[in-house]
Design a protein around this motif. Structure first.
Motif, PDB file in Angstrom:
ATOM      1  N   LEU A 153      37.613  42.228  37.081  1.00 20.38           N
ATOM      2  CA  LEU A 153      38.897  42.580  37.688  1.00 20.38           C
ATOM      3  C   LEU A 153      39.886  43.112  36.658  1.00 20.38           C
ATOM      4  CD1 LEU A 153      39.293  39.586  40.162  1.00 20.38           C
ATOM      5  CD2 LEU A 153      38.903  41.986  40.762  1.00 20.38           C
ATOM      6  N   HIS A 154      39.826  42.576  35.443  1.00 16.66           N
ATOM      7  CA  HIS A 154      40.707  43.047  34.379  1.00 16.66           C
ATOM      8  C   HIS A 154      40.432  44.521  34.067  1.00 16.66           C
ATOM      9  CE1 HIS A 154      43.153  42.913  30.732  1.00 16.66           C
ATOM     10  NE2 HIS A 154      42.147  43.476  30.090  1.00 16.66           N
ATOM     11  N   LEU A 155      39.153  44.883  33.984  1.00 15.09           N
ATOM     12  CA  LEU A 155      38.813  46.279  33.703  1.00 15.09           C
ATOM     13  C   LEU A 155      39.213  47.191  34.860  1.00 15.09           C
ATOM     14  CD1 LEU A 155      35.301  45.959  32.010  1.00 15.09           C
ATOM     15  CD2 LEU A 155      37.566  46.030  30.943  1.00 15.09           C
ATOM     16  N   ALA A 156      39.117  46.665  36.084  1.00 14.83           N
ATOM     17  CA  ALA A 156      39.552  47.448  37.245  1.00 14.83           C
ATOM     18  C   ALA A 156      41.062  47.644  37.217  1.00 14.83           C
ATOM     19  CB  ALA A 156      39.126  46.752  38.534  1.00 14.83           C
ATOM     20  N   LYS A 157      41.790  46.593  36.849  1.00 12.55           N
ATOM     21  CA  LYS A 157      43.248  46.682  36.777  1.00 12.55           C
ATOM     22  C   LYS A 157      43.686  47.685  35.722  1.00 12.55           C
ATOM     23  CE  LYS A 157      47.375  43.795  36.196  1.00 12.55           C
ATOM     24  NZ  LYS A 157      47.872  42.403  35.940  1.00 12.55           N
ATOM     25  N   GLU A 158      42.931  47.762  34.647  1.00  5.46           N
ATOM     26  CA  GLU A 158      43.244  48.734  33.597  1.00  5.46           C
ATOM     27  C   GLU A 158      42.917  50.165  34.008  1.00  5.46           C
ATOM     28  OE1 GLU A 158      41.186  47.427  30.057  1.00  5.46           O
ATOM     29  OE2 GLU A 158      43.033  46.497  29.314  1.00  5.46           O
ATOM     30  N   GLY A 159      42.170  50.321  35.091  1.00  2.98           N
ATOM     31  CA  GLY A 159      41.791  51.650  35.564  1.00  2.98           C
ATOM     32  C   GLY A 159      40.500  52.165  34.964  1.00  2.98           C
ATOM     33  N   LEU A 160      39.856  51.362  34.130  1.00  7.52           N
ATOM     34  CA  LEU A 160      38.624  51.798  33.479  1.00  7.52           C
ATOM     35  C   LEU A 160      37.460  51.845  34.459  1.00  7.52           C
ATOM     36  CD1 LEU A 160      37.014  52.543  30.920  1.00  7.52           C
ATOM     37  CD2 LEU A 160      36.769  50.085  30.467  1.00  7.52           C
ATOM     38  N   VAL A 161      37.400  50.875  35.383  1.00  4.57           N
ATOM     39  CA  VAL A 161      36.263  50.828  36.302  1.00  4.57           C
ATOM     40  C   VAL A 161      36.726  50.859  37.751  1.00  4.57           C
ATOM     41  CG1 VAL A 161      34.975  49.475  34.603  1.00  4.57           C
ATOM     42  CG2 VAL A 161      36.097  48.303  36.500  1.00  4.57           C
ATOM     43  N   ASP A 162      35.800  51.259  38.601  1.00  2.00           N
ATOM     44  CA  ASP A 162      36.020  51.322  40.043  1.00  2.00           C
ATOM     45  C   ASP A 162      35.633  49.971  40.648  1.00  2.00           C
ATOM     46  OD1 ASP A 162      35.996  51.772  42.753  1.00  2.00           O
ATOM     47  OD2 ASP A 162      34.690  53.531  42.669  1.00  2.00           O
ATOM     48  N   PRO A 163      36.568  49.228  41.214  1.00  4.35           N
ATOM     49  CA  PRO A 163      36.235  47.903  41.742  1.00  4.35           C
ATOM     50  C   PRO A 163      35.261  47.942  42.914  1.00  4.35           C
ATOM     51  CG  PRO A 163      38.451  48.535  42.388  1.00  4.35           C
ATOM     52  CD  PRO A 163      37.999  49.549  41.379  1.00  4.35           C
ATOM     53  N   LYS A 164      35.021  49.112  43.477  1.00  5.39           N
ATOM     54  CA  LYS A 164      34.072  49.226  44.570  1.00  5.39           C
ATOM     55  C   LYS A 164      32.668  49.572  44.081  1.00  5.39           C
ATOM     56  CE  LYS A 164      37.568  50.612  47.961  1.00  5.39           C
ATOM     57  NZ  LYS A 164      37.975  51.658  48.939  1.00  5.39           N
ATOM     58  N   ARG A 165      32.520  49.725  42.757  1.00  5.04           N
ATOM     59  CA  ARG A 165      31.208  50.068  42.183  1.00  5.04           C
ATOM     60  C   ARG A 165      30.914  49.157  40.991  1.00  5.04           C
ATOM     61  NH1 ARG A 165      30.763  56.077  40.598  1.00  5.04           N
ATOM     62  NH2 ARG A 165      32.932  55.809  39.943  1.00  5.04           N
ATOM     63  N   MET A 166      30.632  47.898  41.305  1.00  4.03           N
ATOM     64  CA  MET A 166      30.360  46.924  40.260  1.00  4.03           C
ATOM     65  C   MET A 166      29.089  46.145  40.609  1.00  4.03           C
ATOM     66  SD  MET A 166      34.187  45.467  39.340  1.00  4.03           S
ATOM     67  CE  MET A 166      34.202  44.301  40.709  1.00  4.03           C
ATOM     68  N   CYS A 167      28.163  46.058  39.674  1.00  2.00           N
ATOM     69  CA  CYS A 167      26.955  45.260  39.844  1.00  2.00           C
ATOM     70  C   CYS A 167      26.876  44.208  38.745  1.00  2.00           C
ATOM     71  CB  CYS A 167      25.701  46.131  39.805  1.00  2.00           C
ATOM     72  SG  CYS A 167      25.421  47.098  41.302  1.00  2.00           S
ATOM     73  N   ILE A 168      26.154  43.128  39.015  1.00  2.00           N
ATOM     74  CA  ILE A 168      26.037  42.030  38.064  1.00  2.00           C
ATOM     75  C   ILE A 168      24.569  41.829  37.696  1.00  2.00           C
ATOM     76  CG2 ILE A 168      26.088  40.317  39.942  1.00  2.00           C
ATOM     77  CD1 ILE A 168      27.550  38.440  37.915  1.00  2.00           C
ATOM     78  N   HIS A 169      24.323  41.631  36.402  1.00  2.00           N
ATOM     79  CA  HIS A 169      22.973  41.624  35.843  1.00  2.00           C
ATOM     80  C   HIS A 169      22.885  40.528  34.792  1.00  2.00           C
ATOM     81  CE1 HIS A 169      19.386  43.210  33.779  1.00  2.00           C
ATOM     82  NE2 HIS A 169      20.073  43.180  32.663  1.00  2.00           N
ATOM     83  N   GLY A 170      21.704  39.957  34.614  1.00  2.00           N
ATOM     84  CA  GLY A 170      21.524  38.987  33.544  1.00  2.00           C
ATOM     85  C   GLY A 170      20.216  38.249  33.652  1.00  2.00           C
ATOM     86  N   GLY A 171      19.835  37.606  32.538  1.00  2.00           N
ATOM     87  CA  GLY A 171      18.605  36.833  32.492  1.00  2.00           C
ATOM     88  C   GLY A 171      18.862  35.375  32.177  1.00  2.00           C
ATOM     89  N   SER A 172      17.989  34.503  32.669  1.00  2.00           N
ATOM     90  CA  SER A 172      18.073  33.061  32.439  1.00  2.00           C
ATOM     91  C   SER A 172      19.368  32.521  33.056  1.00  2.00           C
ATOM     92  CB  SER A 172      17.985  32.751  30.941  1.00  2.00           C
ATOM     93  OG  SER A 172      17.672  31.401  30.722  1.00  2.00           O
ATOM     94  N   TYR A 173      20.297  31.941  32.270  1.00  2.00           N
ATOM     95  CA  TYR A 173      21.586  31.577  32.887  1.00  2.00           C
ATOM     96  C   TYR A 173      22.267  32.827  33.428  1.00  2.00           C
ATOM     97  CZ  TYR A 173      26.488  31.035  33.576  1.00  2.00           C
ATOM     98  OH  TYR A 173      27.727  31.119  34.142  1.00  2.00           O
ATOM     99  N   GLY A 174      22.190  33.928  32.687  1.00  2.00           N
ATOM    100  CA  GLY A 174      22.797  35.174  33.177  1.00  2.00           C
ATOM    101  C   GLY A 174      22.198  35.606  34.500  1.00  2.00           C
ATOM    102  N   GLY A 175      20.894  35.332  34.693  1.00  2.00           N
ATOM    103  CA  GLY A 175      20.265  35.604  35.975  1.00  2.00           C
ATOM    104  C   GLY A 175      20.805  34.697  37.062  1.00  2.00           C
ATOM    105  N   TYR A 176      21.054  33.439  36.697  1.00  2.00           N
ATOM    106  CA  TYR A 176      21.704  32.521  37.640  1.00  2.00           C
ATOM    107  C   TYR A 176      23.063  33.090  38.054  1.00  2.00           C
ATOM    108  CZ  TYR A 176      24.634  28.750  39.311  1.00  2.00           C
ATOM    109  OH  TYR A 176      25.522  28.010  40.059  1.00  2.00           O
ATOM    110  N   ALA A 177      23.857  33.525  37.067  1.00  2.00           N
ATOM    111  CA  ALA A 177      25.195  34.045  37.360  1.00  2.00           C
ATOM    112  C   ALA A 177      25.115  35.285  38.251  1.00  2.00           C
ATOM    113  CB  ALA A 177      25.932  34.367  36.061  1.00  2.00           C
ATOM    114  N   ALA A 178      24.097  36.130  38.021  1.00  2.00           N
ATOM    115  CA  ALA A 178      23.936  37.322  38.860  1.00  2.00           C
ATOM    116  C   ALA A 178      23.592  36.932  40.294  1.00  2.00           C
ATOM    117  CB  ALA A 178      22.856  38.228  38.279  1.00  2.00           C
TER     118      ALA A 178
END
Length: 251
Positions: A89-114
């Motif tokens: 959300l911080h990056l979206a607020k800065e205008g760097l990213v599109d909040p409607k185009r965000m995916c989450i990725h990760g392995g192990s605990y990061g996979g849990y978080a995804a």
């Protein structure tokens, strides 16, 4: 404040870009601990395809002080997940990213978080790509196939993640495989057949639950691989699938 790495694609206007949030494993470590040349190659790979890459250090990560670590105790899927969302959300607020185009990725605990991300916040993400992922916290505490020492399961993990005897409802509530019906977006799930750290039962349970709920899931199991993919053919196949998956979902 939550520390994080941000990698921005080269040669494009840094505005309103698609985002991949790449969550490190552990979580009781830090993202670039022990990396000889300084960075994991995933960020550069994703950025070279036009994505901003956020690699957060959510609470319970190590190396940022006792308060940062301790504030994440028994917070899998809770305040730790908030930290990940807040970074996006911080990056979206800065205008760097599109909040409607965000995916989450990760392995192990990061996979849990995804996996937990698209269960807990199904309207926040466009897709998720968990791999070698913990998907059931109750299974994490009890799986006999795991290489986790029995003493660790009896002691440390009860303080770090949750007490299976006293806090089972919490562990069930924050287990993605038990709430797959909440998922609204595509999932690319990958596991190693011989993983001892996070046994394949985690992948099987999440995949079966997603299929039973009629969700869009691609499930790939790499034979002979453990907690991570090392054979050249499997590494190429995995990242080829990821490249296609993100291109389809982050247009």
């Amino acid at each position: 404040e939550i520390p994080a790495w941000v990698t921005i694609p080269k040669g494009v206007e840094p505005k309103n870009l698609p985002l991949i949030v790449n969550v490190h494993g552990g979580p009781f470590t830090r993202g670039y601990s022990g990396v000889e040349w300084g960075r994991w190659p995933e960020a550069q790979f994703f950025a070279s395809r036009g994505y901003v890459v956020l690699e957060p250090e959510p609470r319970n990560s190590t190396g940022f002080g006792a308060r940062h670590f301790r504030s994440g105790l028994k917070q899998w899927g809770q305040s730790m997940q908030d930290d990940i969302n807040d970074g996006a959300l911080h990056l979206a607020k800065e205008g760097l990213v599109d909040p409607k185009r965000m995916c989450i990725h990760g392995g192990s605990y990061g996979g849990y978080a995804a996996a937990m991300g698209v269960v807990r916040d199904p309207d926040f993400w466009r897709c998720a790509s968990p791999f070698v992922a913990v998907t059931d916290l109750v299974v994490k505490m009890t799986a006999t196939e795991s290489d986790a020492p029995a003493e660790y399961l009896r002691t440390d993990v009860r303080h770090l993640v949750g007490d299976i005897d006293k806090e089972r409802p919490m562990l069930e509530k924050y287990s993605p495989a038990r709430h797959a019906d909440r998922v609204k977006v595509p999932v690319l799930l990958a596991m190693g057949s011989d993983d001892r750290r996070v046994p394949i039962v985690h992948g099987n349970r999440f995949n079966d639950a997603l299929v039973a709920a009629g969700k869009k899931v691609e499930y790939v199991v790499y034979p002979g691989e453990g907690h991570g993919f090392n054979k050249d053919a499997n590494v190429v196949d995995f990242y080829t699938r990821l490249e296609k998956f993100f291109a389809e979902n982050l247009r």
